[in-house]
Design a protein around this motif. Structure first.
Motif, short mmCIF file in Angstrom:
data_model
loop_
_atom_site.label_atom_id
_atom_site.label_comp_id
_atom_site.label_asym_id
_atom_site.label_seq_id
_atom_site.Cartn_x
_atom_site.Cartn_y
_atom_site.Cartn_z
N GLY A 39 6.96 1.09 107.55
CA GLY A 39 6.25 2.25 107.05
C GLY A 39 5.17 2.67 108.01
O GLY A 39 5.19 2.32 109.20
N THR A 40 4.19 3.39 107.47
CA THR A 40 3.07 3.89 108.23
C THR A 40 1.79 3.54 107.49
O THR A 40 1.71 3.71 106.27
N VAL A 41 0.78 3.07 108.20
CA VAL A 41 -0.50 2.74 107.58
C VAL A 41 -1.14 4.05 107.11
O VAL A 41 -1.39 4.96 107.90
N SER A 42 -1.36 4.14 105.79
CA SER A 42 -1.94 5.36 105.22
C SER A 42 -3.41 5.17 104.83
O SER A 42 -4.09 6.14 104.51
N PHE A 43 -3.89 3.92 104.86
CA PHE A 43 -5.30 3.64 104.59
C PHE A 43 -5.62 2.25 105.14
O PHE A 43 -4.84 1.32 104.98
N VAL A 52 -9.17 -3.05 102.13
CA VAL A 52 -7.84 -2.72 101.61
C VAL A 52 -7.00 -2.12 102.74
O VAL A 52 -7.51 -1.36 103.56
N VAL A 53 -5.71 -2.47 102.74
CA VAL A 53 -4.73 -1.86 103.64
C VAL A 53 -3.63 -1.28 102.77
O VAL A 53 -3.16 -1.94 101.83
N VAL A 54 -3.21 -0.05 103.08
CA VAL A 54 -2.11 0.60 102.36
C VAL A 54 -1.07 1.01 103.38
O VAL A 54 -1.39 1.63 104.40
N VAL A 55 0.20 0.67 103.07
CA VAL A 55 1.33 1.07 103.91
C VAL A 55 2.22 1.98 103.09
O VAL A 55 2.66 1.61 101.99
N LEU A 61 7.32 5.02 98.31
CA LEU A 61 6.58 3.85 97.82
C LEU A 61 5.40 3.56 98.73
O LEU A 61 5.43 3.85 99.92
N ARG A 62 4.34 2.96 98.13
CA ARG A 62 3.18 2.52 98.90
C ARG A 62 2.85 1.10 98.50
O ARG A 62 2.79 0.78 97.31
N SER A 63 2.63 0.24 99.51
CA SER A 63 2.16 -1.12 99.27
C SER A 63 0.67 -1.16 99.53
O SER A 63 0.20 -0.64 100.54
N THR A 64 -0.09 -1.80 98.61
CA THR A 64 -1.52 -1.99 98.78
C THR A 64 -1.79 -3.49 98.88
O THR A 64 -1.18 -4.28 98.16
#
Length: 130
Positions: A39-43, A52-55, A61-64
């Motif tokens: 994915g891409t790091v969105s946060f 926090v890291v969000v992908v 879908l997003r993983s936190t």
């Protein structure tokens, strides 16, 4: 991803109610945290004082991951298994043990992260009645 599941997904009965919107995985401070899918790091920053890291994954879908000190930056592409950060020091909600909280969202709806790995318990429909 870090180790064993120490707390499972327990969604609230109502959207606004208390619950556990993800899974906690045993980990030690400084342990590397890897993304379960590309994915891409969105946060990559702080939310309410926690790192926090969000992908964002293809398909919406997003993983936190928290509390995770990022080793990636906003917009970075990541492949399955890439390190996105390390477990931050300090007391967490698994104290005194350490853990990383992994949440998965589709839009604003939290999903069981283990279902994405084929590890969630099966859904059992119970008989109902008046």
């Amino acid at each position: 991803m870090p180790g064993d599941v120490v707390q499972t997904f327990d969604p609230p009965a109502e959207e606004w109610a208390a619950g556990h919107r993800g899974v906690d995985l045993a980990a030690a401070t400084g342990e590397r945290v890897r993304t379960p899918a590309a994915g891409t790091v969105s946060f990559a920053g702080e939310v309410a004082g926690k790192p926090v890291v969000v992908v964002a994954h293809p398909g919406g879908l997003r993983s936190t991951f928290e509390p995770v000190t990022a080793s990636v930056s906003l917009g970075d592409p990541v492949a399955e298994g890439d390190v996105v950060g390390t477990l931050a020091a300090g007391p967490g909600h698994c104290a005194p043990a350490g853990c990383v909280h992994w949440g998965v969202l589709r839009g604003e709806v939290y999903l069981d992260p283990l279902a994405l790995l084929g590890q969630a318990p099966p859904i059992v429909l119970l008989p109902g009645g008046p």
